[in-house]
Design a protein around this motif. Structure first.
Motif, short mmCIF file in Angstrom:
data_model
loop_
_atom_site.label_atom_id
_atom_site.label_comp_id
_atom_site.label_asym_id
_atom_site.label_seq_id
_atom_site.Cartn_x
_atom_site.Cartn_y
_atom_site.Cartn_z
N ILE A 41 0.86 -1.18 0.00
CA ILE A 41 0.00 0.00 0.00
C ILE A 41 0.89 1.24 0.00
N ILE A 42 0.65 2.14 -0.94
CA ILE A 42 1.38 3.41 -0.94
C ILE A 42 0.43 4.48 -0.40
N PRO A 43 0.62 4.87 0.85
CA PRO A 43 -0.33 5.83 1.42
C PRO A 43 -0.15 7.21 0.79
N PRO A 44 -1.20 7.97 0.68
CA PRO A 44 -1.07 9.35 0.16
C PRO A 44 -0.31 10.22 1.16
N LEU A 45 0.25 11.29 0.65
CA LEU A 45 0.99 12.21 1.49
C LEU A 45 0.12 12.74 2.62
N GLU A 46 -1.15 12.97 2.34
CA GLU A 46 -2.06 13.50 3.35
C GLU A 46 -2.19 12.54 4.53
N TYR A 47 -2.15 11.24 4.26
CA TYR A 47 -2.22 10.25 5.34
C TYR A 47 -1.04 10.41 6.28
N LEU A 48 0.17 10.60 5.72
CA LEU A 48 1.37 10.71 6.54
C LEU A 48 1.40 12.01 7.34
N THR A 49 0.92 13.10 6.75
CA THR A 49 0.90 14.36 7.49
C THR A 49 -0.11 14.28 8.65
N THR A 50 -1.23 13.60 8.42
CA THR A 50 -2.20 13.42 9.51
C THR A 50 -1.62 12.52 10.59
N TYR A 51 -0.95 11.44 10.16
CA TYR A 51 -0.33 10.53 11.12
C TYR A 51 0.71 11.26 11.95
N PHE A 52 1.53 12.07 11.28
CA PHE A 52 2.54 12.85 11.99
C PHE A 52 1.90 13.81 12.99
N THR A 53 0.87 14.52 12.54
CA THR A 53 0.22 15.51 13.40
C THR A 53 -0.32 14.87 14.67
N ASP A 54 -0.93 13.68 14.52
CA ASP A 54 -1.46 12.98 15.69
C ASP A 54 -0.34 12.61 16.66
N TRP A 55 0.77 12.08 16.13
CA TRP A 55 1.90 11.71 16.98
C TRP A 55 2.52 12.94 17.62
N TRP A 56 2.65 14.00 16.85
CA TRP A 56 3.23 15.25 17.36
C TRP A 56 2.41 15.78 18.52
N ASP A 57 1.10 15.85 18.33
CA ASP A 57 0.22 16.35 19.39
C ASP A 57 0.32 15.48 20.65
N MET A 58 0.42 14.17 20.45
CA MET A 58 0.52 13.25 21.58
C MET A 58 1.83 13.45 22.33
N GLU A 59 2.93 13.63 21.61
CA GLU A 59 4.23 13.83 22.26
C GLU A 59 4.28 15.16 23.01
N ILE A 60 3.73 16.21 22.41
CA ILE A 60 3.69 17.51 23.09
C ILE A 60 2.83 17.42 24.35
N SER A 61 1.73 16.69 24.26
CA SER A 61 0.85 16.52 25.42
C SER A 61 1.59 15.78 26.54
N LYS A 62 2.39 14.79 26.20
CA LYS A 62 3.17 14.05 27.20
C LYS A 62 4.17 14.98 27.89
N ILE A 63 4.82 15.82 27.11
CA ILE A 63 5.79 16.76 27.68
C ILE A 63 5.11 17.70 28.67
N ASN A 64 3.98 18.24 28.26
CA ASN A 64 3.25 19.17 29.14
C ASN A 64 2.77 18.47 30.41
N LYS A 65 2.33 17.23 30.27
CA LYS A 65 1.85 16.49 31.44
C LYS A 65 2.99 16.19 32.41
N ARG A 66 4.18 15.84 31.87
CA ARG A 66 5.33 15.57 32.73
C ARG A 66 5.73 16.79 33.53
N ASN A 67 5.51 17.96 32.97
CA ASN A 67 5.97 19.18 33.60
C ASN A 67 4.85 20.00 34.24
#
Length: 257
Positions: A59-85
């Motif tokens: 399966i070759i995912p569209p670019l939009e799929y990867l940007t959405t996937y990244f955004t979800d992971w990014w938001d989750m990682e930022i949320s973890k940082i804020n929660k730790r602090n």
């Protein structure tokens, strides 16, 4: 049997005393370790791993799929940082700079390598352990391993904003040592090993061949250092506190030890 990683060897080489404090005494300074550079690096690897999982399923995912996937992971990682602090660490404008960097990275990578069929990917983000002699193991995590007939290519992603200097051979040493693992597991099935490093920020890739000569040279270098650490550890455990002396280096001014 002793086990070492490339980062451990490098830390010992930089300063034996700091190595002793962190790896032997297990002292972990209570310092803020939050970094958007590290967060960006982490999410880059997560997203490219997801890409090649899809490609492995034909399966070759569209670019939009990867940007959405990244955004979800990014938001989750930022949320973890804020929660730790217990607070928001990074201002929105700074977060946006790093977020936009990744969007440009994935656009470059996607357009440069689509349809991702120049090779077959065997492994992504996998921990590996291999012996360099009968008493010492090394362990690392590879970004990606590709195969093209009888050629294996180790792929490494970098988010650096500048190239390492020619005399900085630590990264190349690390990849060359992977050649030992490949020779142990796949040597009868392949003829050549290459290392490809992709600098996403610079939109450049560099490829070198990992030859037997390079493998033996780096193997001897790291094996000698590992044996030296083992020898000094015996001394240290026998109450010889001079076994891991401090070493002057560029990081001394900011080192807590």
């Amino acid at each position: 049997m002793s086990r070492y990683s490339h980062s451990q060897i490098q830390q010992y080489f930089t300063c034996p005393f700091k190595y002793c404090m962190t790896k032997v005494e297990k002292i972990q300074p209570d310092l803020p370790d939050e970094s958007l550079n590290l967060t960006l690096w982490t999410v880059v690897h997560q997203t490219l791993e997801e890409l090649y999982k899809k490609v492995g399923d034909m399966i070759i995912p569209p670019l939009e799929y990867l940007t959405t996937y990244f955004t979800d992971w990014w938001d989750m990682e930022i949320s973890k940082i804020n929660k730790r602090n217990d607070r928001e660490i990074f201002p929105e404008d700074i977060r946006k700079i790093f977020y936009n960097r990744w969007i440009e990275y994935i656009k470059y990578y996607y357009n440069a390598y689509k349809p991702f069929n120049q090779w077959i990917t065997m492994k992504t983000e996998e921990n590996i352990t291999f012996p360099i002699d009968e008493n010492i193991n090394f362990s690392w995590k590879i970004d990606r391993l590709d195969i093209d007939w009888d050629v294996l290519t180790i792929v490494d992603y970098k988010t650096n904003k500048a190239l390492p200097k020619d005399n900085y051979d630590s990264i190349e040493d690390q990849i060359v040592l992977y050649g030992i693992w490949i020779k142990n597991d796949y040597w009868k099935k392949i003829n050549k090993i290459f290392w490809k490093v992709i600098y996403l920020h610079l939109q450049r890739e560099y490829v070198i061949e990992i030859t037997d000569e390079k493998i033996e040279k780096v193997k001897d270098k790291y094996l000698n250092i590992a044996k030296e650490i083992d020898k000094n550890l015996v001394k240290y455990q026998s109450w010889d506190k001079s076994a891991f002396p401090p070493k002057q280096n560029a990081f001394c001014d900011t080192c807590v030890f």
